[in-house]
Design an enzyme around this catalytic site. Structure first.
Site, short mmCIF file in Angstrom:
data_model
loop_
_atom_site.label_atom_id
_atom_site.label_comp_id
_atom_site.label_asym_id
_atom_site.label_seq_id
_atom_site.Cartn_x
_atom_site.Cartn_y
_atom_site.Cartn_z
N THR A 75 49.52 49.84 -76.54
CA THR A 75 49.53 48.55 -77.25
C THR A 75 48.16 48.18 -77.79
OG1 THR A 75 51.33 47.77 -75.87
CG2 THR A 75 50.00 46.08 -76.90
N SER B 295 52.23 55.19 -73.67
CA SER B 295 51.87 55.92 -72.45
C SER B 295 53.09 56.32 -71.61
CB SER B 295 50.87 55.14 -71.61
OG SER B 295 51.49 54.09 -70.93
N SER B 296 54.29 55.87 -71.99
CA SER B 296 55.48 56.39 -71.32
C SER B 296 55.66 57.87 -71.62
CB SER B 296 56.73 55.63 -71.77
OG SER B 296 56.57 54.27 -71.44
N THR C 155 49.26 50.70 -70.99
CA THR C 155 49.19 50.23 -69.60
C THR C 155 50.29 50.80 -68.71
OG1 THR C 155 50.49 48.29 -70.22
CG2 THR C 155 48.09 48.04 -70.18
N ASP C 156 51.42 51.21 -69.33
CA ASP C 156 52.58 51.57 -68.50
C ASP C 156 52.27 52.66 -67.48
OD1 ASP C 156 54.03 49.67 -69.80
OD2 ASP C 156 55.17 51.05 -71.06
N THR D 121 54.10 54.34 -48.26
CA THR D 121 54.85 53.09 -48.11
C THR D 121 55.24 52.46 -49.45
OG1 THR D 121 54.80 50.82 -47.25
CG2 THR D 121 52.68 51.75 -47.87
N GLN D 122 56.39 51.77 -49.43
CA GLN D 122 56.82 51.02 -50.61
C GLN D 122 55.99 49.75 -50.79
OE1 GLN D 122 61.05 50.22 -50.40
NE2 GLN D 122 61.54 52.37 -50.06
N CYS D 123 55.28 49.33 -49.74
CA CYS D 123 54.48 48.09 -49.81
C CYS D 123 53.28 48.28 -50.72
CB CYS D 123 53.97 47.70 -48.42
SG CYS D 123 55.28 47.30 -47.28
N1 ASP Z 1 54.34 50.78 -73.73
C1 ASP Z 1 52.91 50.57 -73.90
C2 ASP Z 1 52.20 51.79 -73.33
O1 ASP Z 1 52.08 51.92 -72.15
C3 ASP Z 1 52.51 49.33 -73.20
C4 ASP Z 1 51.03 49.05 -73.24
O2 ASP Z 1 50.24 49.69 -73.86
O3 ASP Z 1 50.65 48.08 -72.62
O4 ASP Z 1 51.77 52.62 -74.10
#
Ligand code: ASP
Length: 340
Positions: free
Chosen positions: A13, A58-59, A89-90, A275-277
């Protein structure tokens, strides 16, 4: 001597700007960075940019992407004092974790940042994140970088990369480091928490590009069936499983479940108890519901995040170490990713 930084733009993003005619978001051209952010010219540093093509959401991050990124850092390591990686960020927590393992003897800052709102939007958080990441990548005491590690800068905080999760899909404050304090906090001043930042070791950078993806993440939930557990544990070629357990590393005590795990371990599969925590540590044997797990040979992950555990397993298995060594290293802090 002026400080020189390399900004590696990978997508996400942060790099999006609005097309003047259509209003649609598209990735910006890094060559225009000074036009878009004239404020950068006020820095006394040389800032160069490299665009990793293709730019990705980033996915779509993959081991091939991590290798490319590590190789760009390696190729430019001698020419720059620090690196800023603009990344979606993903999966930023996975990439920052992985790069921390791939870059052994890192003695320069590699600061990941991104944003929740595109750079081309007036209210963007990208501008502040980018500017502060630059400032942090350039920070030095005498001639030594202040943050010689892989970190994430986001919304006023600098976090150790391999300690983070993305925990919010909308807030500017999107990253959590539940088990480790911030490396720095940013307000009027940038306050570095020097006592927790890794110290440089002044050895030569060693870049590891061999990764093994024969792993799985199995998250427990009440009601998980024998079919699901067995389907995962019997994947062909599987070498390691991150078992996301409850609380301090607890799991159901059903005989079928313990037997399935035990069989897998006897077939040479490493089962890493994480852990899931979002805070706290695995402590096998503390509760009755984890005694058997310890007995059959699960490897305790202490307070490691799932993101870091996955990266560490792919990295260690990729090095081709004997299984006992992998198990031992999974329980040892290599880059500050866990506390025992
Ligand atoms: N889907 C975007 C990515 O991870 C979201 C982001 O950049 O915040 O590439």
């Amino acid at each position: 001597m002026s400080i020189s930084l390399l900004v590696i733009y990978t997508g996400g993003t942060i790099g999006m700007v609005k097309d003047r005619e259509t209003g649609a978001l598209h990735p910006f051209n890094f060559e225009n960075i000074y036009k878009m952010m004239p404020v950068l010219e006020n820095f006394d540093y040389t800032i160069d940019g490299i665009t990793l093509t293709p730019l990705i959401d980033s996915s779509n991050v993959s081991p091939a992407f991590w290798i490319k990124l590590a190789e760009v850092i390696e190729a430019n390591y001698g020419n720059y004092d620090g690196f800023v990686v603009l990344h979606g960020t993903d999966t930023m927590a996975y990439s920052a974790s992985m790069l921390s393992f791939m870059l052994e003897n890192l003695n320069k800052p590699v600061i990941f940042t991104g944003s929740q709102l595109p750079m081309g939007v007036v209210r963007t958080d990208g501008r502040d994140n980018f500017i502060n990441a630059i400032e942090i990548a350039a920070a030095r005491v005498d001639d030594t970088p202040l943050v010689p590690e892989v970190a994430i800068y986001f919304e006023n905080k600098l976090l150790r990369g391999n300690r983070t999760n993305k925990f919010n899909a909308e807030n500017f404050n999107a990253f959590l480091s539940g088990n480790f304090p911030p490396l720095a906090e940013v307000g009027v001043y940038i306050k570095y928490n020097e006592s927790v930042i890794l110290k440089p070791n002044f050895r030569n950078l060693k870049v590891h590009t061999s990764l093994d993806t024969n792993i799985a993440i199995l998250k427990l939930f009440p009601g998980i069936s024998e079919t699901v557990v067995n389907a995962v544990l019997n994947i062909e070629g599987l070498k390691g499983v991150i078992l996301e357990t409850y609380g301090a590393g607890n799991a159901p005590t059903d005989e079928w479940f313990i037997e399935a795990l035990s069989d897998a371990i006897n077939h040479g599969i490493i089962i890493y108890n994480v852990t899931q925590c979002k805070g706290g540590s695995v402590d096998m044997g503390k509760y009755e519901t984890s005694v058997a797990l310890e007995k059959i040979g699960l490897v305790g992950g202490y307070d490691i995040t799932t993101e870091s555990a996955a990266a560490k397993m792919m990295f260690l298995l990729g090095q081709g170490f004997p299984i006992d060594e992998v198990k031992q290293l999974l329980q040892t802090s290599l880059r500050g990713e866990l506390n025992t």
